[in-house]
Write an enzyme that holds these catalytic residues in place. Structure first.
Site, short mmCIF file in Angstrom:
data_model
loop_
_atom_site.label_atom_id
_atom_site.label_comp_id
_atom_site.label_asym_id
_atom_site.label_seq_id
_atom_site.Cartn_x
_atom_site.Cartn_y
_atom_site.Cartn_z
N HIS A 51 16.23 -40.06 -24.24
CA HIS A 51 15.09 -40.55 -25.03
C HIS A 51 14.74 -39.59 -26.17
CE1 HIS A 51 14.62 -43.79 -22.21
NE2 HIS A 51 14.69 -42.90 -21.23
N CYS A 72 0.85 -1.18 0.00
CA CYS A 72 0.00 0.00 0.00
C CYS A 72 0.89 1.24 0.00
CB CYS A 72 -0.88 0.03 1.24
SG CYS A 72 -1.65 -1.54 1.61
N LYS A 110 -0.22 -9.32 -18.06
CA LYS A 110 -0.03 -9.69 -16.65
C LYS A 110 -1.18 -10.57 -16.17
CE LYS A 110 2.13 -9.67 -12.82
NZ LYS A 110 3.23 -10.64 -12.82
N LYS A 116 11.00 -18.43 -17.75
CA LYS A 116 11.46 -17.05 -17.52
C LYS A 116 12.32 -16.59 -18.68
CE LYS A 116 9.44 -15.92 -15.20
NZ LYS A 116 8.37 -16.34 -14.39
N ARG A 176 2.49 1.01 -7.83
CA ARG A 176 2.60 -0.12 -6.91
C ARG A 176 1.34 -0.98 -6.92
NH1 ARG A 176 6.26 0.66 -2.86
NH2 ARG A 176 4.93 -0.47 -1.43
N GLU A 194 10.55 -23.62 -14.62
CA GLU A 194 10.33 -22.20 -14.36
C GLU A 194 11.49 -21.37 -14.93
OE1 GLU A 194 8.00 -20.41 -13.78
OE2 GLU A 194 8.77 -18.57 -12.93
N ASN A 208 0.37 0.77 6.50
CA ASN A 208 0.85 -0.31 5.63
C ASN A 208 1.36 -1.42 6.53
OD1 ASN A 208 0.40 1.32 3.49
ND2 ASN A 208 2.56 1.67 2.98
N GLY A 209 1.15 -2.66 6.11
CA GLY A 209 1.64 -3.79 6.89
C GLY A 209 0.49 -4.65 7.38
N TRP A 268 -3.87 -1.86 -0.84
CA TRP A 268 -3.84 -3.16 -1.52
C TRP A 268 -4.33 -4.13 -0.46
CZ3 TRP A 268 -2.70 -5.62 -6.09
CH2 TRP A 268 -2.30 -6.95 -6.02
N GLU A 273 10.28 -16.17 -22.05
CA GLU A 273 9.25 -15.13 -22.12
C GLU A 273 9.81 -13.72 -22.16
OE1 GLU A 273 6.49 -15.05 -18.82
OE2 GLU A 273 8.08 -15.41 -17.38
C1 F6R Z 1 5.02 -16.02 -16.28
C2 F6R Z 1 3.72 -15.55 -15.94
C3 F6R Z 1 2.53 -16.32 -16.41
C4 F6R Z 1 1.51 -16.45 -15.28
C5 F6R Z 1 0.23 -17.12 -15.78
C6 F6R Z 1 -0.76 -17.34 -14.67
O1 F6R Z 1 6.03 -15.23 -15.76
O2 F6R Z 1 3.59 -14.56 -15.28
O3 F6R Z 1 2.91 -17.56 -16.89
O4 F6R Z 1 2.10 -17.20 -14.26
O5 F6R Z 1 -0.36 -16.33 -16.77
O6 F6R Z 1 -1.15 -16.16 -14.08
P1 F6R Z 1 -1.87 -16.13 -12.68
O7 F6R Z 1 -0.92 -16.64 -11.65
O8 F6R Z 1 -2.24 -14.70 -12.45
O9 F6R Z 1 -3.07 -17.02 -12.78
#
Ligand code: F6R
Length: 608
Positions: free
Chosen positions: A504, A2, A603, A485, A27, A481, A101-102, A75, A488
């Site tokens: 294989h 927040c 996002k 990363k 934020r 993962e 905040n917190g 938030w 993407e």
């Molecule tokens: C990768 C990434 C995406 C999300 C995916 C699920 O860095 O951000 O692969 O992990 O779109 O999103 P959420 O967790 O919001 O359901």
């Protein structure tokens, strides 16, 4: 998470507070509000939604004219986003306003006590407790009342407090949540983050844990919690406003990578107590937990990768079979669910369309659903009562980093909780896991010191066409993962392989000079990994190991090794992912990519 702002001086406070809050918008927030004292009253105006909604409300109700005020963007953590739950919060008399905040861990007990004492609460928040406590302790000295209040609080806080009877001061305090004072000329500012004050001054006091501030228009007096004066150096901010938004980091992604120790600490906070895991928000009863036949985990992208770690960990600790599905597959595959099953949906945003559809499908088939999410009030939380919140704070970079690590923490907590309730671990084993969890924030910080070495690797490999990630067991989950990363944000083709699966087929792609990241954190699988590393090295691969500190076998087998601090074998994913996140970041940077906003990615994916 927040945002806090405060102003005291000769100018009208409201426009300054709103501008300060604007600087903190990056934020993320779900509601906003201000409190301004004028000659007649302390006006509190707040609303769910964006700052433009707050402006509209101010126009409707009239902008308060005073030159002393505090403001907040919230938030949600306790209580859904709503007008009532937005800050500032007031006491019964309406003469006190508080922004916070917190998280106050013991707010339920405090609230009960205050209600017994005759206080009336309006919101569901932990923060409102603070306003009533200050009311309870106020005897004409606001600093004193705040100090007495703080003594009762467990958890984390940055506070800004106004009292109508004290027209010359704002009182502020900090414990584990950032706070700064901006020093002006005949006016002073309060903020949770430097960007909010930069337009007015570059001179700030960084308030430390355990400090209380009495802020007037020409002075900032700082005390420790015992009331002793504290002397502080003025910090001259050298950042430009854009850099300041990112806390001095060049990108949100890097900032969020470095926020992981704190995010993990926050997610653990209040959930470990006396050698036990406490998840007070869950209502799943013991008979149900003991009778569980199967768990299904469903999620997308990074959250899916967290789910794979969850499978290993729940099966190991709680001895319940777990299936993990991509949400986009789960919803159409007619899974065999029933009332003796639990479906765990993991979603940072809580809005991912496929994950939400999976949740509905699981419910339709009679399964209970537990959501792990970072966003209070998000769609998944409205569709199931069982929620474990990750407390990563808003994640702004599109590529997920701190949300992933906190999802892992939520899964560890739930797995240990299951093990505790089903008695599949002894008290001693449980205590050992808990002790290891508590060490993680520090261990992540230590791991992040590999950044310099990773920058060198990124330079070396930035023009490669393919990079591979291999591992076994939990390391395979982390490899997935790491690979996601990298692709993407840097657009380098990357693949993750279970190391034993290479022969294989995939070995065909391992040729001279191909980089392979080999995760070697699982002691019980180390020798097998070393054999796989030899297989790829024999074909000319350059192997970068991620291994436990002091593992000389790993060191001998690889071209270069990044070491992580030793921890319990099930917890290594939280550490091992950090160098891979940093590698993806620096590779993307070296290739000139837009790190925080990669192409073709959003996002929150709210469409199928
Ligand atoms: C990768 C990434 C995406 C999300 C995916 C699920 O860095 O951000 O692969 O992990 O779109 O999103 P959420 O967790 O919001 O359901």
């Amino acid at each position: 998470m927040c945002g806090i702002v405060g102003y005291i001086g000769p100018q009208p406070a409201a426009p300054i507070l709103l501008k300060g809050l604007e600087k903190l918008e990056y934020r993320g927030y779900d509601s906003a509000g201000i409190a301004v004292r004028d000659l007649e009253r302390l006006s509190v105006i707040k609303t769910v939604g964006r700052l433009q909604d707050l402006r509209a409300r101010l126009e409707e109700q009239g902008v308060p004219q005073g030159s002393l005020g505090i403001g907040h963007t919230r938030w949600a953590t306790h209580g859904r986003p709503s007008d009532i739950n937005a800050h500032p919060h007031s006491d019964c008399s309406g003469r006190i306003a508080v922004v916070h905040n917190g998280i106050i861990e013991n707010y339920k007990e405090l609230r009960e006590w205050l209600v017994e004492e005759g206080h009336t609460f309006k919101s569901e928040t932990d923060t409102e407790t603070i306003a009533h406590l200050i009311e309870r302790f106020y005897e004409g000295d606001l600093v004193d009342a705040v100090r007495k209040t703080i003594k009762r609080l467990e958890g984390s806080f940055a506070l800004g407090v106004l009292h109508f009877d004290q027209p010359q001061e704002i009182v502020a305090a900090r414990q584990h949540s950032p706070l700064v004072v901006g020093l002006g000329d005949g006016e002073n500012f309060l903020a949770s983050d430097i960007p909010a004050v930069l337009e007015h001054t570059k001179k700030v006091y960084i308030i430390d844990d355990g400090e209380v501030v009495r802020l007037t228009s020409d002075q900032a007096e700082i005390f420790d919690f015992a009331g002793r004066p504290v002397r502080k150096e003025i910090f001259e901010v050298a950042w430009d406003p854009v850099l300041a938004e990112k806390g001095g980091y060049p990108h949100f992604m890097l900032k969020e990578i470095y926020e992981q120790p704190q995010a993990v600490r926050d997610t653990l906070q209040g959930r470990l107590n006396g050698g036990r895991v406490v998840l007070p928000d869950l209502t799943l009863d013991l008979a149900y937990l003991r009778g569980l036949r199967k768990i299904f985990i469903t999620a997308a992208g990074t959250a899916y990768h967290a789910g794979i770690v969850g499978k290993y960990v729940i099966e190991k600790l709680a001895r319940i079979p777990v299936e993990v599905d991509l949400s986009s597959e789960f919803r159409y595959r007619n899974p065999m669910l029933g009332p003796d099953c639990l479906t765990i949906v993991i979603s940072q945003s809580g809005e991912t369309a496929d994950t939400l559809a999976s949740l509905r499908e699981a419910k339709r088939l009679g399964s209970k659903v537990l959501a792990i999410t970072n966003v209070v009030g998000s769609s998944v939380t409205r569709e199931t009562p069982e929620v474990i919140y990750t407390l990563a704070g808003p994640e702004i970079a599109v590529a997920s980093t701190k949300a992933y690590t906190t999802q892992l923490i939520a899964l560890y907590l739930f797995a240990l909780y299951l093990a505790q309730e089903r008695q599949t671990l002894s008290e001693q084993q449980l205590a050992e896991y808990i002790a290891a969890l508590e060490q993680l924030p520090q261990a992540i910080s230590a791991t992040l010191s590999c950044e310099e070495a990773v920058v060198g690797l990124a330079q070396e490999f930035k023009d490669k066409e393919d990079i591979f990630f291999i591992g076994r067991g939990l390391d395979y989950a982390v490899a997935m993962e790491g690979s996601l990363k990298l692709k993407e944000i840097s657009y380098i083709h990357a693949e993750a392989y279970a190391a034993g699966e290479l022969k294989h087929g995939t070995l065909a792609l391992i040729v001279e000079g191909v980089p392979v990241f080999a995760l070697i954190t699982q002691e019980s699988l180390r020798d097998k990994m070393i054999s796989n590393i030899k297989e790829v090295k024999a074909r000319g691969a350059t192997v970068i190991g991620v291994a436990n500190e002091g593992d000389r076998f790993a060191e001998e087998a690889c071209d270069q090794v990044i070491f992580i601090p030793r921890t319990n074998e099930i917890l290594t994913p939280v550490l091992a992912v950090a160098p891979l996140q940093l590698f993806a970041y620096h590779a993307a940077l070296a290739r000139g990519c837009d790190v925080d906003k990669p192409r073709n990615l959003a996002k929150s994916v709210t469409v199928e």
